[in-house]
Scaffold this motif. Structure first.
Motif, short mmCIF file in Angstrom:
data_model
loop_
_atom_site.label_atom_id
_atom_site.label_comp_id
_atom_site.label_asym_id
_atom_site.label_seq_id
_atom_site.Cartn_x
_atom_site.Cartn_y
_atom_site.Cartn_z
N LEU A 25 0.81 -1.22 0.00
CA LEU A 25 0.00 0.00 0.00
C LEU A 25 0.84 1.27 0.00
CD1 LEU A 25 -2.78 -1.07 2.53
CD2 LEU A 25 -2.84 -1.15 0.02
N GLU A 68 3.31 3.90 -1.61
CA GLU A 68 3.60 4.37 -2.97
C GLU A 68 5.00 4.95 -3.10
OE1 GLU A 68 1.01 6.93 -5.89
OE2 GLU A 68 1.97 8.25 -4.41
N ARG A 88 4.65 7.70 1.98
CA ARG A 88 3.33 8.14 1.50
C ARG A 88 2.61 6.93 0.93
NH1 ARG A 88 3.38 12.70 -2.98
NH2 ARG A 88 4.33 10.99 -4.13
N ASP A 89 1.35 6.72 1.34
CA ASP A 89 0.61 5.57 0.82
C ASP A 89 -0.11 5.94 -0.48
OD1 ASP A 89 -1.81 6.83 1.46
OD2 ASP A 89 -2.14 5.63 3.26
N LYS A 90 -0.73 4.94 -1.09
CA LYS A 90 -1.37 5.14 -2.39
C LYS A 90 -2.58 6.07 -2.32
CE LYS A 90 0.55 1.01 -4.34
NZ LYS A 90 0.37 -0.33 -4.85
N ALA A 91 -3.12 6.28 -1.11
CA ALA A 91 -4.24 7.21 -0.93
C ALA A 91 -3.75 8.64 -0.71
CB ALA A 91 -5.09 6.77 0.25
N GLY A 92 -2.42 8.83 -0.63
CA GLY A 92 -1.86 10.16 -0.44
C GLY A 92 -1.59 10.53 1.00
N ASN A 93 -1.84 9.62 1.94
CA ASN A 93 -1.56 9.88 3.35
C ASN A 93 -0.05 9.85 3.58
OD1 ASN A 93 -4.35 9.92 4.16
ND2 ASN A 93 -4.32 7.72 3.79
#
Length: 176
Positions: free
Chosen positions: A49, A51, A93-98
């Protein structure tokens, strides 16, 4: 040696409060090289998860570009000059932008060799009469952490051992 503000150990990686596992030079306490290898893992979120990541020797990662993340990523980082504790900072940074809080780990850069070395054999005796060629060594060396003892000047295949001011040694028989 990993110095982290909040430390938990997980499979030899330092886990910071950010949930980032950071290991420098495979968990070494010291290095004498300014280029180190930093291994990064996500310990709080499944790695598939994640990125991207940022890495720097500066705690401010605002001007550092995001790099693509992959499981078990390793990066070479150049430490600043001068002996002392050096810290590497990482953010994920994760794939959701967090974006995670910044995690960090440290290693001690020590490029200064031990100094003021002094070796005395058998309390300064010029000869030994020990038929088994046993001698007592007394070593005084500033800032030594490890040592090698050998009868051969190239120290081939001699393991490092913790420094001790005294040691017992057996001399090679030498030429006939």
């Amino acid at each position: 040696y990993i110095s982290v503000s909040s430390l938990m150990i997980s499979t030899s990686l330092a886990q910071t409060a950010s949930g980032i596992g950071i290991r420098i030079n495979e968990g070494a306490t010291y290095t004498n090289k300014t280029d180190v290898t930093v291994e990064i893992r996500s310990l709080a979120l499944a790695e598939n998860l994640i990125e991207s990541f940022k890495i720097s020797t500066s705690p401010n990662l605002d001007n550092v570009a995001w790099e693509p993340y992959r499981t078990g990523i390793k990066r070479t980082v150049n430490l600043s000059a001068g002996d002392g504790t050096k810290t590497v900072y990482v953010q994920l940074r994760d794939k959701a932008g967090n974006i995670s809080p910044v995690g960090n780990a440290s290693i001690i850069l020590d490029r200064t060799p031990p100094t003021n070395g002094f070796l005395r054999i058998n309390d300064g005796a010029r000869f030994t009469n020990d038929v088994q060629r046993r001698v007592r060594l007394h070593l005084i060396i500033d800032d030594a952490a490890q040592m090698q003892i050998s009868n051969n000047s190239n120290f081939a295949n001699i393991r490092w051992e913790p420094f001790s001011e005294t040691a017992r040694w057996v001399l090679d028989p030498g030429p006939d």
